[in-house]
Design a protein around this motif. Sequence first.
Motif, PDB file in Angstrom:
ATOM      1  N   ASP A  11      32.975 -91.745  37.743  1.00 34.12           N
ATOM      2  CA  ASP A  11      32.347 -91.014  36.634  1.00 34.12           C
ATOM      3  C   ASP A  11      31.549 -89.801  37.118  1.00 34.12           C
ATOM      4  OD1 ASP A  11      29.996 -92.058  37.715  1.00 34.12           O
ATOM      5  OD2 ASP A  11      29.472 -93.249  35.959  1.00 34.12           O
ATOM      6  N   GLY A  12      31.553 -89.549  38.435  1.00 32.32           N
ATOM      7  CA  GLY A  12      30.852 -88.398  38.991  1.00 32.32           C
ATOM      8  C   GLY A  12      29.431 -88.674  39.432  1.00 32.32           C
ATOM      9  N   SER A  13      28.913 -89.869  39.170  1.00 33.83           N
ATOM     10  CA  SER A  13      27.548 -90.179  39.589  1.00 33.83           C
ATOM     11  C   SER A  13      27.498 -90.415  41.100  1.00 33.83           C
ATOM     12  CB  SER A  13      26.994 -91.375  38.820  1.00 33.83           C
ATOM     13  OG  SER A  13      27.786 -92.517  39.024  1.00 33.83           O
ATOM     14  N   VAL A  14      26.366 -90.025  41.671  1.00 36.90           N
ATOM     15  CA  VAL A  14      26.171 -90.088  43.118  1.00 36.90           C
ATOM     16  C   VAL A  14      25.267 -91.272  43.427  1.00 36.90           C
ATOM     17  CG1 VAL A  14      25.286 -88.824  45.111  1.00 36.90           C
ATOM     18  CG2 VAL A  14      26.413 -87.592  43.252  1.00 36.90           C
ATOM     19  N   THR A  15      25.595 -91.999  44.498  1.00 35.70           N
ATOM     20  CA  THR A  15      24.795 -93.165  44.870  1.00 35.70           C
ATOM     21  C   THR A  15      24.583 -93.208  46.390  1.00 35.70           C
ATOM     22  OG1 THR A  15      24.669 -95.584  44.802  1.00 35.70           O
ATOM     23  CG2 THR A  15      26.871 -94.625  44.928  1.00 35.70           C
ATOM     24  N   PRO A  16      23.432 -93.747  46.814  1.00 36.30           N
ATOM     25  CA  PRO A  16      23.212 -93.939  48.247  1.00 36.30           C
ATOM     26  C   PRO A  16      23.942 -95.173  48.771  1.00 36.30           C
ATOM     27  CG  PRO A  16      21.283 -94.669  47.040  1.00 36.30           C
ATOM     28  CD  PRO A  16      22.231 -94.060  46.036  1.00 36.30           C
ATOM     29  N   GLY A  18      24.944 -85.655  52.829  1.00 34.82           N
ATOM     30  CA  GLY A  18      26.100 -85.138  52.117  1.00 34.82           C
ATOM     31  C   GLY A  18      25.776 -84.064  51.108  1.00 34.82           C
ATOM     32  N   LEU A  19      26.828 -83.563  50.494  1.00 35.46           N
ATOM     33  CA  LEU A  19      26.739 -82.554  49.439  1.00 35.46           C
ATOM     34  C   LEU A  19      27.628 -83.007  48.285  1.00 35.46           C
ATOM     35  CD1 LEU A  19      27.063 -79.304  51.578  1.00 35.46           C
ATOM     36  CD2 LEU A  19      24.979 -80.195  50.542  1.00 35.46           C
ATOM     37  N   VAL A  20      27.197 -82.681  47.086  1.00 31.36           N
ATOM     38  CA  VAL A  20      27.974 -83.052  45.904  1.00 31.36           C
ATOM     39  C   VAL A  20      29.042 -81.990  45.664  1.00 31.36           C
ATOM     40  CG1 VAL A  20      27.896 -83.554  43.429  1.00 31.36           C
ATOM     41  CG2 VAL A  20      25.982 -84.239  44.899  1.00 31.36           C
ATOM     42  N   PRO A  21      30.318 -82.354  45.713  1.00 37.28           N
ATOM     43  CA  PRO A  21      31.388 -81.394  45.459  1.00 37.28           C
ATOM     44  C   PRO A  21      31.246 -80.745  44.079  1.00 37.28           C
ATOM     45  CG  PRO A  21      32.288 -83.407  46.386  1.00 37.28           C
ATOM     46  CD  PRO A  21      30.846 -83.690  46.039  1.00 37.28           C
ATOM     47  N   GLY A  22      31.500 -79.437  44.022  1.00 34.80           N
ATOM     48  CA  GLY A  22      31.441 -78.713  42.761  1.00 34.80           C
ATOM     49  C   GLY A  22      30.058 -78.215  42.394  1.00 34.80           C
ATOM     50  N   LEU A  57      19.507 -86.170  47.229  1.00 37.75           N
ATOM     51  CA  LEU A  57      20.885 -86.617  47.416  1.00 37.75           C
ATOM     52  C   LEU A  57      21.420 -86.166  48.772  1.00 37.75           C
ATOM     53  CD1 LEU A  57      22.426 -85.975  43.881  1.00 37.75           C
ATOM     54  CD2 LEU A  57      21.554 -88.128  44.834  1.00 37.75           C
ATOM     55  N   MET A  58      21.061 -84.962  49.191  1.00 36.12           N
ATOM     56  CA  MET A  58      21.522 -84.446  50.481  1.00 36.12           C
ATOM     57  C   MET A  58      21.058 -85.329  51.643  1.00 36.12           C
ATOM     58  SD  MET A  58      20.838 -80.404  49.747  1.00 36.12           S
ATOM     59  CE  MET A  58      21.225 -79.828  51.390  1.00 36.12           C
ATOM     60  N   MET A  59      19.954 -86.044  51.441  1.00 37.41           N
ATOM     61  CA  MET A  59      19.410 -86.911  52.484  1.00 37.41           C
ATOM     62  C   MET A  59      19.828 -88.370  52.354  1.00 37.41           C
ATOM     63  SD  MET A  59      15.575 -85.385  52.971  1.00 37.41           S
ATOM     64  CE  MET A  59      15.115 -85.500  51.251  1.00 37.41           C
ATOM     65  N   ASN A  60      20.359 -88.769  51.182  1.00 40.46           N
ATOM     66  CA  ASN A  60      20.599 -90.189  50.951  1.00 40.46           C
ATOM     67  C   ASN A  60      21.978 -90.583  50.447  1.00 40.46           C
ATOM     68  OD1 ASN A  60      17.867 -91.334  51.451  1.00 40.46           O
ATOM     69  ND2 ASN A  60      17.338 -89.801  49.921  1.00 40.46           N
ATOM     70  N   MET A  61      22.775 -89.651  49.973  1.00 38.95           N
ATOM     71  CA  MET A  61      24.037 -90.021  49.327  1.00 38.95           C
ATOM     72  C   MET A  61      25.067 -90.579  50.299  1.00 38.95           C
ATOM     73  SD  MET A  61      25.710 -86.300  48.492  1.00 38.95           S
ATOM     74  CE  MET A  61      27.234 -86.922  47.862  1.00 38.95           C
ATOM     75  N   ARG A  62      25.929 -91.452  49.777  1.00 43.54           N
ATOM     76  CA  ARG A  62      27.053 -91.975  50.547  1.00 43.54           C
ATOM     77  C   ARG A  62      28.341 -91.996  49.723  1.00 43.54           C
ATOM     78  NH1 ARG A  62      22.974 -95.735  52.455  1.00 43.54           N
ATOM     79  NH2 ARG A  62      22.535 -95.283  54.645  1.00 43.54           N
ATOM     80  N   SER A  63      28.213 -92.198  48.432  1.00 43.83           N
ATOM     81  CA  SER A  63      29.403 -92.365  47.596  1.00 43.83           C
ATOM     82  C   SER A  63      29.279 -91.602  46.281  1.00 43.83           C
ATOM     83  CB  SER A  63      29.608 -93.851  47.276  1.00 43.83           C
ATOM     84  OG  SER A  63      29.708 -94.622  48.453  1.00 43.83           O
ATOM     85  N   ILE A  64      30.446 -91.215  45.749  1.00 43.61           N
ATOM     86  CA  ILE A  64      30.522 -90.615  44.417  1.00 43.61           C
ATOM     87  C   ILE A  64      31.470 -91.483  43.603  1.00 43.61           C
ATOM     88  CG2 ILE A  64      31.210 -88.612  43.049  1.00 43.61           C
ATOM     89  CD1 ILE A  64      30.391 -86.845  45.353  1.00 43.61           C
ATOM     90  N   GLY A 117      33.840 -92.631  49.093  1.00 39.00           N
ATOM     91  CA  GLY A 117      33.090 -91.735  49.969  1.00 39.00           C
ATOM     92  C   GLY A 117      33.165 -90.298  49.463  1.00 39.00           C
ATOM     93  N   TRP A 118      32.063 -89.573  49.545  1.00 35.20           N
ATOM     94  CA  TRP A 118      32.005 -88.205  49.018  1.00 35.20           C
ATOM     95  C   TRP A 118      32.804 -87.230  49.873  1.00 35.20           C
ATOM     96  CZ3 TRP A 118      30.468 -83.907  51.584  1.00 35.20           C
ATOM     97  CH2 TRP A 118      29.827 -84.109  52.810  1.00 35.20           C
ATOM     98  N   ALA A 119      32.889 -87.451  51.177  1.00 31.30           N
ATOM     99  CA  ALA A 119      33.437 -86.449  52.106  1.00 31.30           C
ATOM    100  C   ALA A 119      34.897 -86.103  51.839  1.00 31.30           C
ATOM    101  CB  ALA A 119      33.260 -86.922  53.545  1.00 31.30           C
ATOM    102  N   LYS A 120      35.689 -87.066  51.452  1.00 30.34           N
ATOM    103  CA  LYS A 120      37.107 -86.767  51.194  1.00 30.34           C
ATOM    104  C   LYS A 120      37.291 -85.936  49.936  1.00 30.34           C
ATOM    105  CE  LYS A 120      37.827 -91.346  49.284  1.00 30.34           C
ATOM    106  NZ  LYS A 120      38.449 -92.635  49.509  1.00 30.34           N
ATOM    107  N   LYS A 121      36.264 -85.857  49.107  1.00 31.59           N
ATOM    108  CA  LYS A 121      36.318 -85.042  47.888  1.00 31.59           C
ATOM    109  C   LYS A 121      35.858 -83.595  48.125  1.00 31.59           C
ATOM    110  CE  LYS A 121      35.097 -88.989  44.937  1.00 31.59           C
ATOM    111  NZ  LYS A 121      36.392 -89.356  44.487  1.00 31.59           N
ATOM    112  N   TRP A 122      35.199 -83.342  49.263  1.00 27.23           N
ATOM    113  CA  TRP A 122      34.667 -82.015  49.562  1.00 27.23           C
ATOM    114  C   TRP A 122      35.819 -81.073  49.927  1.00 27.23           C
ATOM    115  CZ3 TRP A 122      30.242 -79.686  48.661  1.00 27.23           C
ATOM    116  CH2 TRP A 122      29.983 -78.475  49.293  1.00 27.23           C
ATOM    117  N   LYS A 123      35.982 -79.999  49.172  1.00 30.80           N
ATOM    118  CA  LYS A 123      37.104 -79.076  49.366  1.00 30.80           C
ATOM    119  C   LYS A 123      36.703 -77.743  49.988  1.00 30.80           C
ATOM    120  CE  LYS A 123      39.813 -82.059  47.516  1.00 30.80           C
ATOM    121  NZ  LYS A 123      40.346 -83.035  48.410  1.00 30.80           N
ATOM    122  N   GLY A 124      35.453 -77.626  50.441  1.00 30.27           N
ATOM    123  CA  GLY A 124      35.031 -76.398  51.112  1.00 30.27           C
ATOM    124  C   GLY A 124      34.571 -75.325  50.148  1.00 30.27           C
TER     125      GLY A 124
END
Length: 131
Positions: free
Chosen positions: A36-41, A12-16, A26-33, A48-55
């Motif tokens: 509070d904005g913290s990223v976790t595997p 994944g990628l961290v939005p923003g 994080l790009m290799m292990n993340m699953r959730s945001i 889930g991070w993907a629904k937050k990704w706005k392109g």
Amino acid sequence: SHMMGVLIVHAGLVPGVALGSQNPRLMMNMRSILPDGSVTPKHIKTFGWAKKWKGPMRVVFGHDALRGLQIHSHAIGLDTGCVYGGRLTALILPDMRLVSVKARKQYIKQRRKVKVYSKNVATDVEAATMR
């Protein structure tokens, strides 16, 4: 793939966060945001991070079998649990068409309930994101 407007990443990628500033771990292990904005595997169902990704680029990723196939406007998760005996799913570019094949066997025993897809998930991604 960058020329086709698609980024491909393992998890994944961290939005923003600019692409050049993304943390490779994080790009290799993340699953959730978390809220509070913290990223976790960890798989945290509603975060889930993907629904937050706005392109603006569309991201194609895996590493999230618990959520299964994910089709969002700017993110596509392809993990359909092949390693757990589900399906191996691919996105055909530039057609933006999903295809899948059944796993030959279960390679790893599931520790948690995973969406194991038994049917082919072939679909036109563009049509699916317009629903």
